[in-house]
Design an enzyme around this catalytic site. Structure first.
Site, mmCIF file in Angstrom:
data_model
loop_
_atom_site.group_PDB
_atom_site.id
_atom_site.type_symbol
_atom_site.label_atom_id
_atom_site.label_comp_id
_atom_site.label_asym_id
_atom_site.label_seq_id
_atom_site.Cartn_x
_atom_site.Cartn_y
_atom_site.Cartn_z
ATOM 1 N N GLY A 52 1.972 0.502 -4.837
ATOM 2 C CA GLY A 52 2.331 -0.911 -4.887
ATOM 3 C C GLY A 52 1.966 -1.725 -3.668
ATOM 4 N N TYR A 53 1.466 -1.107 -2.602
ATOM 5 C CA TYR A 53 1.120 -1.859 -1.407
ATOM 6 C C TYR A 53 -0.091 -2.758 -1.672
ATOM 7 C CZ TYR A 53 4.153 1.185 1.471
ATOM 8 O OH TYR A 53 5.223 1.859 2.024
ATOM 9 N N GLY A 54 0.138 -4.056 -1.564
ATOM 10 C CA GLY A 54 -0.950 -5.004 -1.813
ATOM 11 C C GLY A 54 -1.506 -4.910 -3.207
ATOM 12 N N GLY A 56 -2.302 -2.374 -4.803
ATOM 13 C CA GLY A 56 -3.367 -1.380 -4.823
ATOM 14 C C GLY A 56 -4.409 -1.559 -3.739
#
Length: 315
Positions: A52-54, A56
Site C-alpha cells: 500500500g505504500y504510494g 504500489g
C-alpha cells in the site's frame, strides 16, 4: 552493521532497517538510489516496504533498484499487505484471497519470485484469524515468502495469531511483529512485548524517531519542508507535539548535549537496544538524514542515560 536474529527463527537482519514508505511519492528515484547505496555500504540488509505504500509506487521503485544498486541476495526484502488507500480513504483487508492477490502484485512490482519476509499489515475485525493465517501458510508453502509475520496487532491479537499457528504442525510460524515504538510511544511494552517474548516473535520498530519529532526539528516550530507540514503526515506529527512529548524531546536533547551525540543517535540507540527488538526501521526523507541515523551503529547509550530516558518517557 550488526545482524540480529528475528525472534526464535533463523532469519537475521541488520539492527537498523531501511524504510521506504515515502519512496515513489515524496522520495524520487535519485534520492532513493543514494539512500540504498549508503545503507548497503554501511552493512544494512533489511529493506522494508508495503503493497500500500504510494499505491504500489514504493515497491516498484525498490524493484527497479534491486540488482542495480544491490544484489538480491545481499538484502532481506520485506513487504506487507493489508492496507490500501486507492479509493482515497484508508481501507484495511485481511481475507485470504485479497492478501494473496496483493502478494502476487507485490512480487510483480518488486521483480522477484519471493520475498524474505511477508507481513499482514494490520488486524481486521470480522475476518477470522484462521483465514488470515492461512494466507501466510500458503505464502510460505508456495515459496512466495521465506518467513511471515504480522504488523500493528495488539497483545491479545498477537498471542491469538501466534498460538493458532503453533497449534498444528506445518503451519507457518510467525517470525515477527512490526509495531510503532519510540521514546514517545511505548504502549506496546504493556502487552505486545510480553506476547512477542513468550511466543518467539522478533519486534521490528516503525517510526523509531516519532516521525522526526525526536530529532528536535520541531522544537521551535514546523519546518515548511518537513513531514509535519505535509497533508499526509501532519496529523501524525501533531499528536507528538503536546506537553508530555516536549518534555521527552528536551530530555533527549540534554542527553545528546552531554554525550556529544546528535538527538537522532540518542533516540535511535534507545529503541534499537530495547528487549526483544530485532531492528529499528528508519525512513529518512534524504540521504543526509539516513547517514546521520546510520552513524549510531558504533554507539551504545550508557546505562544511566537509558534509566533517565526510561523514567521521563514512562507511559
Amino acid at each position: 552493521m550488526q545482524q540480529r536474529a528475528v525472534g526464535a527463527t533463523g532469519l537475521t537482519v541488520s539492527r537498523l532497517g531501511l524504510g521506504t514508505m515515502t519512496w515513489g511519492r515524496d522520495t524520487d528515484e535519485h534520492e532513493a538510489r543514494d539512500q540504498l547505496i549508503a545503507f548497503a555500504e554501511a552493512g544494512g540488509t533489511l529493506v522494508d516496504t508495503a503493497h500500500g505504500y504510494g499505491d504500489g509506487a514504493s515497491e516498484e521503485l525498490v524493484g527497479r533498484l534491486i540488482g542495480d544498486v544491490v544484489a538480491r541476495d545481499e538484502i532481506v526484502l520485506a513487504t506487507k499487505a493489508g492496507i490500501s488507500r486507492r479509493t482515497g480513504e484508508r481501507e484495511a483487508y485481511a481475507s485470504r484471497g485479497r492478501l494473496l492477490t496483493a502478494l502476487d502484485e507485490s512480487l510483480r512490482r518488486l521483480g522477484v519470485d519471493h520475498v524474505d519476509l511477508w507481513q499482514v499489515h494490520t488486524w481486521v475485525d470480522g475476518v477470522p484469524v484462521e483465514e488470515t493465517m492461512t494466507a501466510l501458510d500458503l505464502a510460505l508453502t508456495s515459496g512466495r515468502a521465506s518467513y511471515v509475520g504480522i504488523s500493528n496487532y495488539t497483545g491479545w491479537q498477537t498471542a491469538q495469531a501466534a498460538t493458532w499457528q503453533r497449534a498444528v504442525p506445518g503451519r507457518a510460524t510467525l517470525a515477527s511483529t512490526q509495531m510503532e515504538y519510540s521514546l514517545l510511544n511505548r504502549r506496546l511494552e504493556l502487552d505486545v512485548v510480553p506476547a512477542a517474548d513468550a511466543l518467539g516473535l522478533g519486534i521490528l520498530c516503525w517510526s523509531p524517531l516519532a516521525g522526526g519529532v525526536l530529532t528536535g526539528k520541531y522544537r521551535t516550530g514546523t519546518p515548511s519542508d518537513s513531514r509535519g507540514a505535509s497533508p499526509a503526515f501532519g496529523r501524525f506529527i501533531d499528536s507528538y507535539l503536546d506537553e508530555r512529548s516536549q518534555g521527552i524531546v528536551e530530555a533527549v536533547a540534554k542527553a545528546a548535549d552531554g554525550l556529544g551525540w546528535s538527538m537522532t543517535e540518542v533516540a535511535l540507540a534507545w529503541v534499537r537496544d530495547r528487549p526483544g527488538v530485532a531492528a529499528a526501521i528508519v525512513g529518512a526523507r534524504t540521504s543526509k538524514q539516513l547517514l546521520e541515523a546510520l552513524a549510531v551503529e558504533d554507539l551504545t547509550l550508557p546505562a544511566e542515560i537509558v534509566a533517565a530516558l526510561d523514567d521521563v518517557s514512562e507511559e
